[in-house]
Enzyme design. Structure first.
Site, mmCIF file in Angstrom:
data_model
loop_
_atom_site.group_PDB
_atom_site.id
_atom_site.type_symbol
_atom_site.label_atom_id
_atom_site.label_comp_id
_atom_site.label_asym_id
_atom_site.label_seq_id
_atom_site.Cartn_x
_atom_site.Cartn_y
_atom_site.Cartn_z
ATOM 1 N N ARG A 55 7.795 9.847 -9.796
ATOM 2 C CA ARG A 55 7.322 9.187 -8.566
ATOM 3 C C ARG A 55 5.805 9.318 -8.443
ATOM 4 N NH1 ARG A 55 11.186 11.505 -3.925
ATOM 5 N NH2 ARG A 55 9.904 10.206 -2.531
ATOM 6 N N ILE A 89 5.733 10.437 1.176
ATOM 7 C CA ILE A 89 4.932 11.372 0.377
ATOM 8 C C ILE A 89 3.963 10.612 -0.539
ATOM 9 C CG2 ILE A 89 6.643 13.213 0.549
ATOM 10 C CD1 ILE A 89 7.619 12.539 -2.234
ATOM 11 N N HIS A 105 6.422 15.456 5.673
ATOM 12 C CA HIS A 105 7.313 15.835 4.570
ATOM 13 C C HIS A 105 6.549 16.118 3.280
ATOM 14 C CE1 HIS A 105 10.946 13.749 6.717
ATOM 15 N NE2 HIS A 105 10.624 14.906 7.246
ATOM 16 N N CYS A 113 1.938 26.332 -4.510
ATOM 17 C CA CYS A 113 2.215 27.504 -5.360
ATOM 18 C C CYS A 113 3.181 28.452 -4.662
ATOM 19 C CB CYS A 113 0.918 28.248 -5.684
ATOM 20 S SG CYS A 113 1.227 29.713 -6.698
ATOM 21 N N THR A 172 11.635 2.873 9.187
ATOM 22 C CA THR A 172 12.456 4.056 8.964
ATOM 23 C C THR A 172 13.877 3.847 9.480
ATOM 24 O OG1 THR A 172 12.634 6.452 9.256
ATOM 25 C CG2 THR A 172 11.695 5.201 11.105
ATOM 26 N N SER A 173 14.853 4.378 8.760
ATOM 27 C CA SER A 173 16.266 4.174 9.097
ATOM 28 C C SER A 173 16.735 5.125 10.188
ATOM 29 C CB SER A 173 17.111 4.401 7.844
ATOM 30 O OG SER A 173 16.909 5.745 7.374
ATOM 31 N N ASN A 197 11.068 -2.704 12.321
ATOM 32 C CA ASN A 197 11.869 -2.397 11.132
ATOM 33 C C ASN A 197 12.523 -3.677 10.609
ATOM 34 O OD1 ASN A 197 12.512 0.067 9.649
ATOM 35 N ND2 ASN A 197 14.642 -0.493 10.015
ATOM 36 N N LEU A 198 12.871 -3.669 9.326
ATOM 37 C CA LEU A 198 13.447 -4.888 8.717
ATOM 38 C C LEU A 198 14.757 -5.257 9.416
ATOM 39 C CD1 LEU A 198 12.903 -6.832 6.308
ATOM 40 C CD2 LEU A 198 14.434 -5.388 4.944
ATOM 41 N N VAL A 199 15.576 -4.245 9.689
ATOM 42 C CA VAL A 199 16.882 -4.401 10.357
ATOM 43 C C VAL A 199 17.023 -3.290 11.388
ATOM 44 C CG1 VAL A 199 17.943 -5.415 8.296
ATOM 45 C CG2 VAL A 199 18.023 -2.917 8.646
HETATM 46 C C1 BV8 Z 1 14.846 20.706 9.063
HETATM 47 C C2 BV8 Z 1 10.597 14.555 1.161
HETATM 48 C C3 BV8 Z 1 14.768 22.683 10.428
HETATM 49 C C4 BV8 Z 1 11.214 14.639 -0.194
HETATM 50 C C5 BV8 Z 1 12.392 14.216 2.813
HETATM 51 C C6 BV8 Z 1 20.297 17.299 13.023
HETATM 52 C C7 BV8 Z 1 21.424 16.564 12.785
HETATM 53 C C8 BV8 Z 1 21.888 16.414 11.447
HETATM 54 C C9 BV8 Z 1 21.218 16.975 10.352
HETATM 55 C C10 BV8 Z 1 20.100 17.691 10.596
HETATM 56 C C11 BV8 Z 1 19.654 17.875 11.919
HETATM 57 N N1 BV8 Z 1 18.533 18.630 11.843
HETATM 58 C C12 BV8 Z 1 18.278 18.933 10.532
HETATM 59 C C13 BV8 Z 1 19.218 18.361 9.753
HETATM 60 C C14 BV8 Z 1 19.276 18.465 8.284
HETATM 61 C C15 BV8 Z 1 18.351 17.458 7.580
HETATM 62 C C16 BV8 Z 1 18.780 16.050 7.900
HETATM 63 O O1 BV8 Z 1 18.210 15.378 8.731
HETATM 64 N N2 BV8 Z 1 19.805 15.609 7.161
HETATM 65 C C17 BV8 Z 1 20.236 14.193 7.304
HETATM 66 C C18 BV8 Z 1 20.513 13.639 5.938
HETATM 67 C C19 BV8 Z 1 21.397 14.107 8.237
HETATM 68 N N3 BV8 Z 1 16.948 17.649 7.941
HETATM 69 C C20 BV8 Z 1 16.247 18.612 7.282
HETATM 70 O O2 BV8 Z 1 16.712 19.351 6.443
HETATM 71 C C21 BV8 Z 1 14.771 18.737 7.664
HETATM 72 N N4 BV8 Z 1 14.418 20.103 7.929
HETATM 73 O O3 BV8 Z 1 15.560 20.155 9.883
HETATM 74 O O4 BV8 Z 1 14.354 21.987 9.214
HETATM 75 C C22 BV8 Z 1 13.702 22.442 11.476
HETATM 76 C C23 BV8 Z 1 13.594 21.241 12.182
HETATM 77 C C24 BV8 Z 1 12.618 21.108 13.189
HETATM 78 C C25 BV8 Z 1 11.729 22.080 13.457
HETATM 79 C C26 BV8 Z 1 11.854 23.268 12.729
HETATM 80 C C27 BV8 Z 1 12.842 23.438 11.736
HETATM 81 C C28 BV8 Z 1 13.853 18.309 6.498
HETATM 82 C C29 BV8 Z 1 14.050 16.880 6.167
HETATM 83 C C30 BV8 Z 1 12.985 16.411 5.165
HETATM 84 C C31 BV8 Z 1 13.585 16.150 3.794
HETATM 85 N N5 BV8 Z 1 12.582 15.521 2.913
HETATM 86 N N6 BV8 Z 1 11.403 13.671 2.015
HETATM 87 C C32 BV8 Z 1 11.254 13.302 -0.911
HETATM 88 O O5 BV8 Z 1 10.712 12.332 -0.410
HETATM 89 O O6 BV8 Z 1 11.824 13.296 -1.996
HETATM 90 S S1 BV8 Z 1 13.375 13.161 3.762
HETATM 91 C C33 BV8 Z 1 13.141 11.565 3.074
HETATM 92 O O7 BV8 Z 1 14.300 10.842 3.453
HETATM 93 C C34 BV8 Z 1 11.969 10.799 3.639
HETATM 94 O O8 BV8 Z 1 10.824 11.581 3.818
HETATM 95 C C35 BV8 Z 1 12.525 10.273 4.952
HETATM 96 O O9 BV8 Z 1 12.435 11.250 5.957
HETATM 97 C C36 BV8 Z 1 13.993 10.059 4.607
HETATM 98 C C37 BV8 Z 1 14.209 8.636 4.204
HETATM 99 O O10 BV8 Z 1 14.234 7.896 5.367
HETATM 100 P P1 BV8 Z 1 13.290 6.584 5.513
HETATM 101 O O11 BV8 Z 1 11.894 6.914 5.179
HETATM 102 O O12 BV8 Z 1 13.602 6.037 6.840
HETATM 103 O O13 BV8 Z 1 13.820 5.628 4.325
HETATM 104 P P2 BV8 Z 1 15.216 4.816 4.280
HETATM 105 O O14 BV8 Z 1 15.293 4.238 2.910
HETATM 106 O O15 BV8 Z 1 16.328 5.640 4.792
HETATM 107 O O16 BV8 Z 1 15.003 3.620 5.337
HETATM 108 C C38 BV8 Z 1 14.002 2.664 5.120
HETATM 109 C C39 BV8 Z 1 14.052 1.721 6.321
HETATM 110 O O17 BV8 Z 1 13.017 0.743 6.168
HETATM 111 C C40 BV8 Z 1 15.396 0.967 6.419
HETATM 112 O O18 BV8 Z 1 15.817 0.950 7.774
HETATM 113 C C41 BV8 Z 1 15.036 -0.457 5.942
HETATM 114 O O19 BV8 Z 1 15.775 -1.435 6.602
HETATM 115 C C42 BV8 Z 1 13.569 -0.554 6.344
HETATM 116 N N7 BV8 Z 1 12.788 -1.476 5.498
HETATM 117 C C43 BV8 Z 1 12.963 -1.754 4.181
HETATM 118 N N8 BV8 Z 1 12.012 -2.651 3.771
HETATM 119 C C44 BV8 Z 1 11.223 -2.903 4.872
HETATM 120 C C45 BV8 Z 1 11.710 -2.139 5.962
HETATM 121 N N9 BV8 Z 1 11.150 -2.171 7.191
HETATM 122 C C46 BV8 Z 1 10.067 -2.999 7.351
HETATM 123 N N10 BV8 Z 1 9.523 -3.751 6.328
HETATM 124 C C47 BV8 Z 1 10.077 -3.742 5.101
HETATM 125 N N11 BV8 Z 1 9.544 -4.504 4.132
#
Ligand code: BV8
Length: 236
Positions: A55, A89, A105, A113, A172-173, A197-199
């Protein structure tokens, strides 16, 4: 005017950066827990480095799009009245001209490190386990926030959300927390909320207003509209 903008993978889609959940998204072929968790890194650092080295290298082939450059124009107009928070990122906001980008993120072009905790700008691979420039140990990992890890700068983000007049979510989704909870947090302090957002996202029902379409069209139009409505007095 105090504005908080949150962006996700959708804002970089038109630049050619794959999103996560869309068809052929990043998670295609990779189970999240296999590449984006501390446990995955413990189990196989080489596999995780392959995912992030690819990436990072792919960033050379992409460029910012009109949605990124429009947000840079907004920053120039609002000054520190704007907080730009991204889940992405990639470095397309900076290459689009934004100077104050909050990568909650982490960043691909940075190494963390595990020995000394130092964060170093990094453009090459990490899969060959190079030594840390500060402490010399070969414990450099991708400087990204994995699932189960605490996002960067949550205090500053929560303070800005609590003071915001307007919260805008772009591309964002709304599937990952704590970012997915920002709309409710900001609304709870009286902010107006807008989704671009797209949808419809998982959280569309939580927004005062939703506009659906491509970020490259929606964001420049919204920025023009906001700056026009503010006339000259856009700075706080
Ligand atoms: C944490 C870095 C404690 C790595 C990423 C509450 C409920 C349930 C679960 C949890 C909860 N709290 C915490 C959790 C656990 C977890 C979580 O959320 N799990 C999910 C799966 C349920 N969260 C965590 O572990 C987080 N840490 O909670 O620590 C804490 C919290 C607060 C304060 C103190 C302590 C850490 C989460 C971070 C993980 N790392 N990324 C990497 O990138 O490889 S997350 C990664 O996935 C991204 O950074 C981003 O956040 C996520 C992806 O989502 P999007 O960016 O929205 O992308 P996606 O493809 O899903 O959607 C794209 C959208 O764009 C779509 O809607 C699409 O229609 C639209 N689109 C497409 N094309 C276009 C468009 N829109 C406009 N124009 C276009 N052309």
């Amino acid at each position: 005017m105090k504005v908080v903008v949150l962006t996700g993978a959708g804002i970089s889609a038109e630049s050619g950066v794959p999103t996560f959940r869309d068809a052929d998204g990043l998670w295609e072929g990779h189970r999240v827990e296999d590449v984006a968790t501390p446990e995955a890194y413990e189990a196989s650092p080489a596999a995780v480095h392959r995912f992030y080295d690819a990436r990072r290298a792919a960033l050379d082939a992409v460029a910012p799009n009109p949605a990124h450059t429009a947000l840079a124009r907004l920053e120039a107009a609002l000054g520190d009245g704007l907080l730009l928070v991204t889940q992405n990122i990639d470095d397309l906001h900076e290459r689009g001209g934004s100077t104050r980008v909050h990568h909650m993120h982490g960043e691909l072009r940075s190494a963390l490190c595990r020995g000394c905790g130092g964060r170093t700008p990094w453009t090459g691979d990490l899969g060959d386990f190079p030594p840390c420039p500060s402490c010399g140990v070969t414990e450099l990992r991708p400087d990204v926030v994995w699932f189960g890890e605490i996002p960067y700068g949550m205090d500053e983000i929560q303070d800005a959300l609590a003071e915001a007049d307007l919260f805008v979510s772009v591309g964002t989704s709304g599937a990952v927390y704590p970012a997915a909870g920002f709309v409710q947090y900001a609304a709870g302090y009286g902010a107006r909320t807008l989704e671009l957002n797209l949808v419809p996202s998982d959280g569309s029902h939580l927004f005062d207003e939703c506009r659906h379409g491509r970020a490259g069209d929606l964001v420049p139009a919204w920025v023009d509209e906001l700056l026009a409505s503010l006339g000259g007095d856009s700075r706080p």
